[in-house]
Design a protein around this motif. Structure first.
Motif, PDB file in Angstrom:
ATOM      1  N   VAL A   1       0.795  -0.931  -0.237  1.00 10.66           N
ATOM      2  CA  VAL A   1      -0.065   0.062   0.191  1.00 10.66           C
ATOM      3  C   VAL A   1       0.586   0.800  -0.104  1.00 10.66           C
ATOM      4  N   PRO A   2       1.501   1.661   0.992  1.00  9.08           N
ATOM      5  CA  PRO A   2       1.991   2.460   0.597  1.00  9.08           C
ATOM      6  C   PRO A   2       3.406   2.955  -0.749  1.00  9.08           C
ATOM      7  N   ARG A   3       4.048   1.995  -1.080  1.00  9.90           N
ATOM      8  CA  ARG A   3       4.854   1.705  -2.076  1.00  9.90           C
ATOM      9  C   ARG A   3       4.073   2.504  -3.950  1.00  9.90           C
ATOM     10  N   LEU A   4       2.554   1.529  -3.161  1.00  8.47           N
ATOM     11  CA  LEU A   4       1.909   2.022  -4.355  1.00  8.47           C
ATOM     12  C   LEU A   4       1.637   2.893  -4.543  1.00  8.47           C
ATOM     13  N   ASN A   5       0.843   3.691  -3.488  1.00 10.32           N
ATOM     14  CA  ASN A   5       0.545   5.678  -2.613  1.00 10.32           C
ATOM     15  C   ASN A   5       2.031   5.784  -3.409  1.00 10.32           C
ATOM     16  N   SER A   6       2.779   5.584  -2.917  1.00 13.71           N
ATOM     17  CA  SER A   6       4.419   6.314  -3.222  1.00 13.71           C
ATOM     18  C   SER A   6       4.543   6.621  -5.066  1.00 13.71           C
ATOM     19  N   LEU A   7       4.226   5.081  -5.790  1.00 11.81           N
ATOM     20  CA  LEU A   7       4.363   5.663  -7.428  1.00 11.81           C
ATOM     21  C   LEU A   7       3.299   6.156  -8.018  1.00 11.81           C
ATOM     22  N   PHE A   8       2.399   5.971  -7.000  1.00 16.25           N
ATOM     23  CA  PHE A   8       1.345   6.513  -8.163  1.00 16.25           C
ATOM     24  C   PHE A   8       1.423   8.343  -7.643  1.00 16.25           C
ATOM     25  N   GLU A   9       2.346   8.965  -6.664  1.00 21.35           N
ATOM     26  CA  GLU A   9       2.733  10.501  -6.457  1.00 21.35           C
ATOM     27  C   GLU A   9       2.832  10.781  -7.987  1.00 21.35           C
ATOM     28  N   LYS A  10       4.408   9.850  -8.454  1.00 18.09           N
ATOM     29  CA  LYS A  10       5.567  10.342  -9.270  1.00 18.09           C
ATOM     30  C   LYS A  10       4.619  10.003 -10.035  1.00 18.09           C
ATOM     31  N   VAL A  11       4.006   9.028 -10.487  1.00 24.76           N
ATOM     32  CA  VAL A  11       3.327   8.752 -12.404  1.00 24.76           C
ATOM     33  C   VAL A  11       2.561  10.205 -12.090  1.00 24.76           C
ATOM     34  N   ARG A  12       1.724   9.745 -11.425  1.00 22.85           N
ATOM     35  CA  ARG A  12       0.800  11.022 -11.962  1.00 22.85           C
ATOM     36  C   ARG A  12       1.487  12.643 -12.300  1.00 22.85           C
ATOM     37  N   SER A  13       1.877  12.389 -10.429  1.00 17.24           N
ATOM     38  CA  SER A  13       2.727  14.250 -11.202  1.00 17.24           C
ATOM     39  C   SER A  13       3.549  14.664 -12.420  1.00 17.24           C
ATOM     40  N   ARG A  14       3.920  13.029 -12.698  1.00 17.25           N
ATOM     41  CA  ARG A  14       4.710  13.241 -14.868  1.00 17.25           C
ATOM     42  C   ARG A  14       3.872  13.802 -15.614  1.00 17.25           C
ATOM     43  N   HIS A  15       2.786  12.097 -14.886  1.00 14.68           N
ATOM     44  CA  HIS A  15       1.957  12.395 -16.384  1.00 14.68           C
ATOM     45  C   HIS A  15       0.321  12.677 -16.503  1.00 14.68           C
TER      46      HIS A  15
ATOM     47  N   PRO B   1      -8.258  10.384 -10.335  1.00 20.03           N
ATOM     48  CA  PRO B   1      -9.745   9.048  -9.982  1.00 20.03           C
ATOM     49  C   PRO B   1      -8.495   7.559  -9.788  1.00 20.03           C
ATOM     50  N   MET B   2      -8.385   7.275  -9.555  1.00 15.75           N
ATOM     51  CA  MET B   2      -7.334   6.085 -10.116  1.00 15.75           C
ATOM     52  C   MET B   2      -6.396   6.183  -8.448  1.00 15.75           C
ATOM     53  N   SER B   3      -6.003   7.068  -8.349  1.00 14.62           N
ATOM     54  CA  SER B   3      -4.519   6.694  -7.347  1.00 14.62           C
ATOM     55  C   SER B   3      -5.937   7.587  -5.838  1.00 14.62           C
ATOM     56  N   LEU B   4      -6.874   8.323  -6.550  1.00 17.30           N
ATOM     57  CA  LEU B   4      -7.453   8.542  -4.687  1.00 17.30           C
ATOM     58  C   LEU B   4      -8.331   7.798  -4.592  1.00 17.30           C
ATOM     59  N   LEU B   5      -8.825   6.554  -5.417  1.00 19.75           N
ATOM     60  CA  LEU B   5      -9.968   5.448  -4.978  1.00 19.75           C
ATOM     61  C   LEU B   5      -8.914   4.370  -4.351  1.00 19.75           C
ATOM     62  N   PHE B   6      -6.721   4.039  -5.300  1.00 20.07           N
ATOM     63  CA  PHE B   6      -6.264   3.588  -4.233  1.00 20.07           C
ATOM     64  C   PHE B   6      -6.186   3.934  -2.957  1.00 20.07           C
ATOM     65  N   GLY B   7      -5.778   4.632  -2.470  1.00 18.99           N
ATOM     66  CA  GLY B   7      -5.525   5.872  -1.562  1.00 18.99           C
ATOM     67  C   GLY B   7      -6.764   5.198   0.024  1.00 18.99           C
ATOM     68  N   PHE B   8      -8.108   5.285  -0.764  1.00 17.19           N
ATOM     69  CA  PHE B   8      -8.863   4.770   0.223  1.00 17.19           C
ATOM     70  C   PHE B   8      -9.666   3.518   0.388  1.00 17.19           C
ATOM     71  N   LEU B   9      -8.796   2.214  -0.855  1.00 14.68           N
ATOM     72  CA  LEU B   9      -8.605   1.368  -0.440  1.00 14.68           C
ATOM     73  C   LEU B   9      -7.737   0.910   0.136  1.00 14.68           C
ATOM     74  N   GLY B  10      -6.814   1.434   0.498  1.00 11.89           N
ATOM     75  CA  GLY B  10      -4.885   0.755   1.289  1.00 11.89           C
ATOM     76  C   GLY B  10      -5.632   0.986   2.604  1.00 11.89           C
TER      77      GLY B  10
END
Ligand code: FE2
Ligand code: FE2
Length: 244
Positions: free
Chosen positions: A95-109, A118-127
């Protein structure tokens, strides 16, 4: 072992554990959504039921899948221990590893791929929900099941609990599983089945590989609880109450 298109995915997964690899390959949910018939599941997965039945008939029924086969017979204490050590631990790391990957990918792409938000927000709640859920299992439900098993081996009454019968926490846990299953399915759809866009960087790839693995682990984890651990615990409690 003969299955038809009206057999449910759940009964096939239970009777033929090696079928799980086939369901995974076609993106079929055999745990939370396992009560579907093979016909319904194949329609959702965009594959013909005949093709699925053919794949299932090719499986060697004698070959045991070490990930699943022993759990129908093993003690419930060892099953709860296995779930906690293998699956809960995996979620706590991922969960923390994927949240941090989401942050990086979202800021660049994120601007070119708006679905990342929405994917990253939903994954945050899910985790977060999963971490709370696992804590309840480890602190309340699993210790009760372990105690139930010990008492039944000694022929004593089931332990007293604030929740009455094991059905209640099991129902709550299964509701959580269903919600989490729907959420990971939603993330899969937003990402078009975890398909990388053209020119995706290595971090993007690591994120999608990680999400795919997370989904696979979630399905295995929930299968062990919904289809094996919970029904066996309910059966054991009913038997102990009947004898008392
Ligand atoms: Fe669990
Ligand atoms: Fe669970």
């Amino acid at each position: 072992m003969t299955f038809t298109s009206s057999s449910t995915v759940r009964e096939i997964a239970l009777q033929l554990p090696s079928s799980i690899r086939i369901f995974e390959a076609f993106g079929i949910d055999y745990c939370c959504g396992g009560n579907k018939s093979l016909m319904q599941a194949s329609q959702q997965a965009g594959v013909s039921p005949e093709r699925l039945l053919e794949k299932l008939s090719e499986l060697d029924v004698q070959s045991a899948d070490p990930d699943f086969s022993p759990w129908q017979q093993a003690s419930l204490s060892s099953l709860t221990q296995h779930i906690a050590e293998r699956h809960h631990e995996f979620v706590r790391n991922e969960v923390p590893r994927l949240n941090s990957l989401f942050e990086k990918v979202r800021s660049r792409h994120g601007s070119a791929h708006p679905e990342l938000t929405p994917m990253s927000l939903l994954f945050g709640f899910l985790g977060e929900d999963m971490l709370n859920h696992m804590q309840k299992e480890e602190q309340v439900l699993f210790p009760y099941i372990q105690r139930l098993e010990q008492d039944s081996e000694q022929g004593t009454l089931p332990p007293a609990t604030p929740f009455g019968s094991v059905d209640r926490p099991v129902e709550c846990m299964m509701r959580d599983h269903e919600k989490t299953g729907r959420e990971i399915q939603q993330i899969r759809e937003w990402s078009n089945g975890f398909t990388l866009p053209e020119g995706a960087c290595l971090t993007y790839r690591a994120l999608y590989d990680g999400l795919r693995e997370f989904e696979q682990d979630l399905h295995r984890h929930v299968h062990l609880e919904n289809n094996i651990l919970f029904p066996r615990a309910i059966g054991l409690e009913a038997k102990a109450c009947a004898l008392a």
